[in-house]
Structure formats: C-alpha cells, structure tokens
Design a protein around this motif. Sequence first.
Motif, short mmCIF file in Angstrom:
data_model
loop_
_atom_site.label_atom_id
_atom_site.label_comp_id
_atom_site.label_asym_id
_atom_site.label_seq_id
_atom_site.Cartn_x
_atom_site.Cartn_y
_atom_site.Cartn_z
N ASP A 158 77.62 40.10 54.66
CA ASP A 158 77.53 39.97 56.12
C ASP A 158 76.57 38.86 56.55
OD1 ASP A 158 79.30 42.04 56.42
OD2 ASP A 158 77.79 43.58 56.82
N ASP A 159 75.74 38.39 55.61
CA ASP A 159 74.78 37.33 55.92
C ASP A 159 75.41 35.94 55.82
OD1 ASP A 159 72.75 39.22 56.24
OD2 ASP A 159 72.22 39.14 54.11
N LEU A 160 76.61 35.87 55.25
CA LEU A 160 77.28 34.58 55.06
C LEU A 160 78.14 34.24 56.27
CD1 LEU A 160 78.51 34.90 51.35
CD2 LEU A 160 76.32 34.01 52.19
N HIS A 161 77.90 33.07 56.82
CA HIS A 161 78.72 32.56 57.93
C HIS A 161 79.19 31.16 57.52
CE1 HIS A 161 77.08 35.94 60.20
NE2 HIS A 161 75.87 35.55 59.82
N LEU A 162 79.94 31.13 56.41
CA LEU A 162 80.27 29.86 55.77
C LEU A 162 81.18 28.99 56.62
CD1 LEU A 162 80.74 31.06 52.06
CD2 LEU A 162 78.66 30.30 53.24
N GLU A 163 82.02 29.62 57.44
CA GLU A 163 82.90 28.83 58.30
C GLU A 163 82.09 28.02 59.33
OE1 GLU A 163 82.00 32.64 60.23
OE2 GLU A 163 82.70 32.09 58.23
N MET A 164 80.86 28.48 59.61
CA MET A 164 79.97 27.74 60.51
C MET A 164 78.91 26.95 59.75
SD MET A 164 79.34 30.41 63.67
CE MET A 164 78.83 31.80 62.65
N GLY A 165 78.92 27.06 58.41
CA GLY A 165 77.95 26.35 57.59
C GLY A 165 76.56 26.94 57.69
N LEU A 166 76.47 28.29 57.83
CA LEU A 166 75.17 28.94 58.02
C LEU A 166 75.01 30.16 57.13
CD1 LEU A 166 75.10 28.93 61.93
CD2 LEU A 166 73.83 27.38 60.44
N ILE A 167 73.74 30.46 56.80
CA ILE A 167 73.37 31.68 56.07
C ILE A 167 72.26 32.36 56.84
CG2 ILE A 167 72.07 32.48 54.04
CD1 ILE A 167 73.76 30.85 52.28
N GLN A 168 72.32 33.66 56.94
CA GLN A 168 71.31 34.46 57.63
C GLN A 168 70.48 35.17 56.58
OE1 GLN A 168 73.24 37.02 60.44
NE2 GLN A 168 71.49 38.38 60.62
N THR A 169 69.16 35.20 56.74
CA THR A 169 68.32 35.88 55.76
C THR A 169 67.13 36.55 56.44
OG1 THR A 169 67.13 35.64 53.65
CG2 THR A 169 66.87 33.87 55.23
N LEU A 170 66.58 37.53 55.75
CA LEU A 170 65.40 38.24 56.22
C LEU A 170 64.25 37.89 55.27
CD1 LEU A 170 65.08 40.24 58.60
CD2 LEU A 170 65.15 42.09 56.94
N GLY A 171 63.28 37.11 55.77
CA GLY A 171 62.20 36.63 54.93
C GLY A 171 60.97 37.50 54.98
N LYS A 172 59.82 36.89 54.67
CA LYS A 172 58.55 37.62 54.66
C LYS A 172 58.25 38.18 56.05
CE LYS A 172 56.15 35.33 50.85
NZ LYS A 172 54.98 34.51 50.48
#
Length: 297
Positions: A158-172
């Motif tokens: 669900d974090d991959l938005h490859l069609e838009m060229g984006l990745i979502q992540t939860l960092g520190k």
Amino acid sequence: MGLETQVADYLHYSQVERGLSRNTILSYNQDLKEFMAYLKTKDLSSWNKIDRFVILDYLQYENKQNKARNSVIHAVSTLRRFFRYLMQEKFISENPMVQVSSPKQAHPLPQVLTETEVNSLLDAPDTSTKYGCRDRAILETMYATGLRVSELVHLKLDDLHLEMGLIQTLGKGNKERIIPIGDVAIDWLNRYLRDSRPQLLKNRQSPYVFLNAHGSGLSRQSIWKKIKQYVALAGIKKDVTPHTLRHSFATHILENGADLRVLQELLGHSDISTTQIYTHISKKRMTEVYRKYHPRA
C-alpha cells in the motif's frame, strides 16, 4: 552499602522507574562495571572519596587504553546520570561530575560509494533467479530513495504509488514522508512484483513488499548479509552496510545539484544540521577529484 549494590540499585531504578530499554541498561552496566574495576585499582571503596580529579584520571586512563572517543563520551554521560542519582538518594554530598565537561563528539564522515561502485553493486545479483530479481529490486530501491533499512523491510504494498513515481514511508518518530523513485528502480520493482514475489509468496498473504523464502517479511540482518555478499561479488573493498547506500544516495544527489533543504526532506531529517554532513562529504570528494585530475595538484 557496597559500590556494586548501589550500581545494581541504580540499574534497577533506571529500568523500573525510568522505563529505559534493555540495551540502554546493558550499556550503563558496562560503563559502570569498567569504572568500578578502575576504582578497585586505586583502592577507592566509597563514592564520597571520588572527586573530579579521580574522574579526570579515569578518563585519561580510558584514553590511554585507546578507547574510541564516542565510547569515552558515552562513559561520561553514564557517570553523569549515575552521580546525579547518588546525589538524589543522598549517598553523596557533592557531585564530582559537575566540574567535568564532556569531550567533543567525533563526527567521522560516513563511507560512500562512487557511482561506478554503485553500478557494480547493482549489477551483482543474478536476476535470472527469483532471489536475484528480488535483491536487485531491493538495491535499486535503496539507492533510488535513500530509505533506511528499517524503512525498507517495513515497506508495504500500500506504500507503493509507482504509477505516480512515489513511495510512502514511516520514518523515525513515526514521521511520514513521500519520496520520489526513479524509472529504473520502478522497472525492477515491477519485475519483482510480477515475476518473483508470487513465487516467494506461494499462495500465502503478506502486506510486505520484500519477502524471504518463507513468504514473510525480510529482517534487517538478512538485508545486511545480502549486501555484504554482493559487495564481495562486485569486488568492492570498502566496508559497506545498508546505510552506505543511503549515504551514497544523499552524496550523489547533492553533487548533482540538489538543494540541501530538498535533501533534508528526502532523508526525513528533522534537523538540517544532520543533513549538512553530506556537504562535507561532497567537498571531500571534490578535493579528491581535483587532486587526481588537475595536472598541477
């Protein structure tokens, strides 16, 4: 009460009252154990007999043992907290750490790969196999996004938005950020998701992007071992860890003209002073290139 008893009480207090982690307690214990071993060599059996000169002698002794600067800094921090506790519990009447300043922290520049070395590393996996395809996708994703290894192993579909060229992540600090990802990494991710991941999943369910042979999420340790394996295959002599790819991502993007504030956002740094270390790496690299190629350098 003996010295050991008071140290044990302090560690118990730190765990129960302050709720510190097991690793923190273990590091405190190691620092205090080494300090008490030193006190025994000086026949000091009471905390009230320890003044700032004893502390300074101990730190000098630690330096002579070739202790890393950051280890000495950690020891000072542990002693500062411990003597504050002894004051609080009225075991001592004066705090010897009040007049002891901490050594300045060493900030060695992180190891960075050249672009040629990165290419060699990315080409190392045998992509004709399901594991090699997965590993190529992992390496491409890490270098393309600068993800921390902990962020990579927790990356979900669900974090991959490859069609838009984006990745979502939860960092520190549970800080969410959106990171662009390049076309080459997207191609390898899509190839892995289409061809290799279904084979690893084996009709099971998993929300994680990168899977092991059992269809479960990968661990940080497994990523670390894989990178070491491919570094050896690529013939790279540097000490490379998963974080080296993050450092290389940051350095290369800065060398190619990225703004420091943009880099801060991409890396998920809360303080830009953390990001500024990459300007030092970039300057060091510039100096190395100058000395190598200028005819009169």
